[in-house]
Design a protein around this motif. Structure first.
Motif, PDB file in Angstrom:
ATOM      1  N   TYR A   1     -32.731  55.334  69.062  1.00 42.99           N
ATOM      2  CA  TYR A   1     -31.392  55.663  69.553  1.00 42.99           C
ATOM      3  C   TYR A   1     -31.480  56.338  70.919  1.00 42.99           C
ATOM      4  O   TYR A   1     -30.709  56.028  71.810  1.00 42.99           O
ATOM      5  CB  TYR A   1     -30.691  56.641  68.605  1.00 42.99           C
ATOM      6  N   ALA A   2     -32.393  57.283  71.053  1.00 40.16           N
ATOM      7  CA  ALA A   2     -32.511  58.050  72.290  1.00 40.16           C
ATOM      8  C   ALA A   2     -32.869  57.156  73.476  1.00 40.16           C
ATOM      9  O   ALA A   2     -32.325  57.323  74.570  1.00 40.16           O
ATOM     10  CB  ALA A   2     -33.556  59.149  72.123  1.00 40.16           C
ATOM     11  N   GLU A   3     -33.776  56.223  73.270  1.00 38.45           N
ATOM     12  CA  GLU A   3     -34.180  55.330  74.359  1.00 38.45           C
ATOM     13  C   GLU A   3     -33.027  54.419  74.794  1.00 38.45           C
ATOM     14  O   GLU A   3     -32.787  54.234  75.983  1.00 38.45           O
ATOM     15  CB  GLU A   3     -35.375  54.482  73.936  1.00 38.45           C
ATOM     16  N   ILE A   4     -32.305  53.895  73.829  1.00 37.42           N
ATOM     17  CA  ILE A   4     -31.178  53.021  74.159  1.00 37.42           C
ATOM     18  C   ILE A   4     -30.053  53.830  74.795  1.00 37.42           C
ATOM     19  O   ILE A   4     -29.432  53.390  75.762  1.00 37.42           O
ATOM     20  CB  ILE A   4     -30.687  52.275  72.907  1.00 37.42           C
ATOM     21  N   ALA A   5     -29.792  55.014  74.273  1.00 35.84           N
ATOM     22  CA  ALA A   5     -28.757  55.877  74.845  1.00 35.84           C
ATOM     23  C   ALA A   5     -29.048  56.182  76.313  1.00 35.84           C
ATOM     24  O   ALA A   5     -28.153  56.124  77.163  1.00 35.84           O
ATOM     25  CB  ALA A   5     -28.652  57.173  74.046  1.00 35.84           C
ATOM     26  N   ALA A   6     -30.302  56.479  76.619  1.00 36.01           N
ATOM     27  CA  ALA A   6     -30.677  56.762  77.999  1.00 36.01           C
ATOM     28  C   ALA A   6     -30.506  55.529  78.882  1.00 36.01           C
ATOM     29  O   ALA A   6     -30.029  55.629  80.017  1.00 36.01           O
ATOM     30  CB  ALA A   6     -32.124  57.260  78.054  1.00 36.01           C
ATOM     31  N   GLU A   7     -30.862  54.376  78.360  1.00 38.71           N
ATOM     32  CA  GLU A   7     -30.760  53.134  79.124  1.00 38.71           C
ATOM     33  C   GLU A   7     -29.304  52.787  79.459  1.00 38.71           C
ATOM     34  O   GLU A   7     -29.005  52.333  80.551  1.00 38.71           O
ATOM     35  CB  GLU A   7     -31.398  51.997  78.337  1.00 38.71           C
ATOM     36  N   PHE A   8     -28.400  53.022  78.504  1.00 42.38           N
ATOM     37  CA  PHE A   8     -26.985  52.691  78.701  1.00 42.38           C
ATOM     38  C   PHE A   8     -26.155  53.897  79.150  1.00 42.38           C
ATOM     39  O   PHE A   8     -24.938  53.781  79.327  1.00 42.38           O
ATOM     40  CB  PHE A   8     -26.400  52.113  77.417  1.00 42.38           C
ATOM     41  N   ASN A   9     -26.784  55.042  79.285  1.00 43.94           N
ATOM     42  CA  ASN A   9     -26.123  56.276  79.721  1.00 43.94           C
ATOM     43  C   ASN A   9     -24.978  56.665  78.769  1.00 43.94           C
ATOM     44  O   ASN A   9     -23.852  56.936  79.199  1.00 43.94           O
ATOM     45  CB  ASN A   9     -25.614  56.144  81.156  1.00 43.94           C
ATOM     46  N   ILE A  10     -25.274  56.672  77.481  1.00 41.33           N
ATOM     47  CA  ILE A  10     -24.331  57.081  76.463  1.00 41.33           C
ATOM     48  C   ILE A  10     -25.034  58.034  75.506  1.00 41.33           C
ATOM     49  O   ILE A  10     -26.250  58.179  75.557  1.00 41.33           O
ATOM     50  CB  ILE A  10     -23.748  55.873  75.689  1.00 41.33           C
TER      51      ILE A  10
ATOM     52  N   LYS B   1     -26.503  59.493  71.880  1.00 43.95           N
ATOM     53  CA  LYS B   1     -27.146  58.920  70.692  1.00 43.95           C
ATOM     54  C   LYS B   1     -26.130  58.748  69.577  1.00 43.95           C
ATOM     55  O   LYS B   1     -26.171  57.774  68.829  1.00 43.95           O
ATOM     56  CB  LYS B   1     -28.288  59.818  70.218  1.00 43.95           C
ATOM     57  N   THR B   2     -25.193  59.660  69.470  1.00 40.32           N
ATOM     58  CA  THR B   2     -24.171  59.599  68.433  1.00 40.32           C
ATOM     59  C   THR B   2     -23.300  58.364  68.598  1.00 40.32           C
ATOM     60  O   THR B   2     -22.898  57.742  67.608  1.00 40.32           O
ATOM     61  CB  THR B   2     -23.287  60.867  68.476  1.00 40.32           C
ATOM     62  N   SER B   3     -23.028  57.965  69.825  1.00 40.37           N
ATOM     63  CA  SER B   3     -22.217  56.768  70.062  1.00 40.37           C
ATOM     64  C   SER B   3     -22.885  55.525  69.485  1.00 40.37           C
ATOM     65  O   SER B   3     -22.212  54.635  68.968  1.00 40.37           O
ATOM     66  CB  SER B   3     -21.991  56.553  71.553  1.00 40.37           C
ATOM     67  N   ILE B   4     -24.180  55.473  69.549  1.00 43.05           N
ATOM     68  CA  ILE B   4     -24.908  54.324  69.009  1.00 43.05           C
ATOM     69  C   ILE B   4     -24.904  54.374  67.496  1.00 43.05           C
ATOM     70  O   ILE B   4     -24.606  53.382  66.835  1.00 43.05           O
ATOM     71  CB  ILE B   4     -26.360  54.284  69.538  1.00 43.05           C
ATOM     72  N   ARG B   5     -25.216  55.517  66.952  1.00 39.94           N
ATOM     73  CA  ARG B   5     -25.292  55.678  65.497  1.00 39.94           C
ATOM     74  C   ARG B   5     -23.948  55.381  64.832  1.00 39.94           C
ATOM     75  O   ARG B   5     -23.896  54.722  63.804  1.00 39.94           O
ATOM     76  CB  ARG B   5     -25.739  57.083  65.156  1.00 39.94           C
ATOM     77  N   ASP B   6     -22.881  55.851  65.420  1.00 40.50           N
ATOM     78  CA  ASP B   6     -21.551  55.684  64.821  1.00 40.50           C
ATOM     79  C   ASP B   6     -21.034  54.283  65.054  1.00 40.50           C
ATOM     80  O   ASP B   6     -20.266  53.762  64.339  1.00 40.50           O
ATOM     81  CB  ASP B   6     -20.569  56.703  65.372  1.00 40.50           C
TER      82      ASP B   6
END
Length: 40
Positions: free
Chosen positions: A24-33, A35-40
């Motif tokens: 989650y953290a790696e993708i969040a950093a890549e998309f600038n969002i 981690k919670t946005s991805i999980r939810d």
């Protein structure tokens, strides 16, 4: 206030999560969002 993301952006994020071995953290950093946005 929460951010509003369009459908294509959401699909790109989900696709990246499903198809890669990234966290989650790696993708969040890549998309600038958050981690919670991805999980939810």
């Amino acid at each position: 206030m929460s951010a509003k993301y369009n459908g294509d952006f959401k699909k790109d994020v989900v696709y990246m999560y499903i198809k890669s071995a990234k966290s989650y953290a790696e993708i969040a950093a890549e998309f600038n969002i958050s981690k919670t946005s991805i999980r939810d």
